[in-house]
Design a protein around this motif. Sequence first.
Motif, PDB file in Angstrom:
ATOM      1  N   ALA A 414       0.832  -1.202   0.000  1.00 25.81           N
ATOM      2  CA  ALA A 414       0.000   0.000   0.000  1.00 25.81           C
ATOM      3  C   ALA A 414       0.867   1.253   0.000  1.00 25.81           C
ATOM      4  N   SER A 415       1.968   1.233   0.746  1.00 29.33           N
ATOM      5  CA  SER A 415       2.870   2.388   0.801  1.00 29.33           C
ATOM      6  C   SER A 415       3.523   2.635  -0.555  1.00 29.33           C
ATOM      7  N   ILE A 416       4.050   1.578  -1.155  1.00 34.84           N
ATOM      8  CA  ILE A 416       4.711   1.712  -2.454  1.00 34.84           C
ATOM      9  C   ILE A 416       3.697   2.129  -3.524  1.00 34.84           C
ATOM     10  N   GLY A 417       2.511   1.522  -3.491  1.00 37.04           N
ATOM     11  CA  GLY A 417       1.474   1.880  -4.454  1.00 37.04           C
ATOM     12  C   GLY A 417       1.028   3.320  -4.313  1.00 37.04           C
ATOM     13  N   TYR A 418       0.910   3.793  -3.068  1.00 33.23           N
ATOM     14  CA  TYR A 418       0.490   5.184  -2.855  1.00 33.23           C
ATOM     15  C   TYR A 418       1.533   6.155  -3.411  1.00 33.23           C
ATOM     16  N   MET A 419       2.809   5.893  -3.152  1.00 37.55           N
ATOM     17  CA  MET A 419       3.858   6.782  -3.630  1.00 37.55           C
ATOM     18  C   MET A 419       3.881   6.833  -5.161  1.00 37.55           C
ATOM     19  N   CYS A 420       3.782   5.662  -5.805  1.00 38.29           N
ATOM     20  CA  CYS A 420       3.791   5.630  -7.274  1.00 38.29           C
ATOM     21  C   CYS A 420       2.556   6.317  -7.841  1.00 38.29           C
ATOM     22  N   GLY A 421       1.386   6.048  -7.254  1.00 38.03           N
ATOM     23  CA  GLY A 421       0.155   6.678  -7.735  1.00 38.03           C
ATOM     24  C   GLY A 421       0.171   8.184  -7.553  1.00 38.03           C
TER      25      GLY A 421
END
Length: 483
Positions: A414-421
């Motif tokens: 979720a953290s990595i996805g949020y940063m990329c998004g």
Amino acid sequence: RYNYIERVLAGCFTKRATTSSLTLSDKIDRVVTNRWLALPVFVLIMWGIYTIAMGQTVVSIGTMGTDWVNDVLFGEWIPNGVETLLTTLGVGEVLSSLIQDGIVAGVGAVLGFVPQILVLFFLLSILEDCGYMSRVAFIMDRLFRRFGLSGKSFIPLLVATGCGVPGIMASRTIEQDRDRKLTIMTTGFIPCGAKMPIIGLFAGAVFGQSAWVATSAFVIGIGAVVVSGIILKKFKVFAGEPAPFVMELPAYHWPTLTSLLASTWERGWSFIKRAGTLILASSIILWFLQSFGIVNGSLSLVEDNNVSLLAGLGRMLAWIFVPLGWAGDMAWKATVATFTGLIAKEEVVNTFGVLYAGLGEVSEEGTEIWAAVAADFSAVTAWSFLIFNLLCAPCFAAMGAIKREMNNWKWTLASIGYMCGFAYVVSLIVYQIGGLFTGEVTFSVFSVVAFALLGLLLVLLFRKGYSGRDDTIHTAMALESGK
């Protein structure tokens, strides 16, 4: 609890201090921690630091060192010496190309920024050792608390300016679980030492080595943290009052030269080791993918990068970034550089060093790669690329730190996805809307998407958040009432 103690003390005694009794530290703090002057002073100090480290002025000693490394060391001495040695030994074309175009050009493109990075780390160490950075934490706590963040979150963000891994690990000092997770999810937005070469590359290639580019990178990083804090704090999982922040402001003092040099060397050596190990290995892989291609059904050396294996891989993925303005011949190069940046952020510059090597002789100002990059990137596309790589997922080492601190794969992804998004949305808005103002972009469906995403961000920023009151608030109220 501290508010209650303050009210009790206020009813017991009155203490007045005259200006004559103020210490030198107190007098300085009247300026640097002033309600209105603190942030402007901080911005000016950071601008001065980046002018010295990465600017283009008579005092920009970091740039002078980088110019020498690029122009002389990796522009003449090492390539010429290696060429002479290879010729003497009778080394074949393939191995010679690997050494010159892969190792020397790739690693040299990253090591060229070492003087700027060492100067930057040295100046930041002065601020830390003299006691000013503690004041910055105090200043930011007052600011962060307005957005639902704790001042304790600034310490990991500050550490992350050197490296994101210890910055993420520093979040473990935050007691409240929701604040700790929020800090971990946003610490990667801060430009770390590994991102400095990316900033330096585009500052020199596209923006005339302006110190404001580096300064704005930190403003963008802090802005992303603040905006994310406001948005995420309005969701139930992060809702609640930020943890109290209490810290001592030490008296100002002169830092010792030995501690400054030790701190600078520790950070700089970490950067150099990565260039000599991980980046060396990836340079060889990149050289292979860039130098070989399928010609007439067989694998062979190619002179044109556009028919290489690397170009084919980049073109397969480049469509993802078309809305960000990555189009034409530069699209696959930018795409490959972004994905190799997940190995280590220095890899972005390393990849450009390999892809753009051999475009001509090194210029007097060391702008061989700069000129090639400037030909491919406009100001708007440069900002789009720069912002995405500053805000997207960090390197693999930092991802590992996120996993260790979260101790949960769901939260890690979720953290990595949020940063990329978040990085993708901001870059898309910057390119599509910014391009309309510069005339580089014509109104299209992507423009509509950009305005819609901008509207969505504003709604998330100003909407009413979760109104639930957690046990911490109830406990504080009970303590204050004496129950």
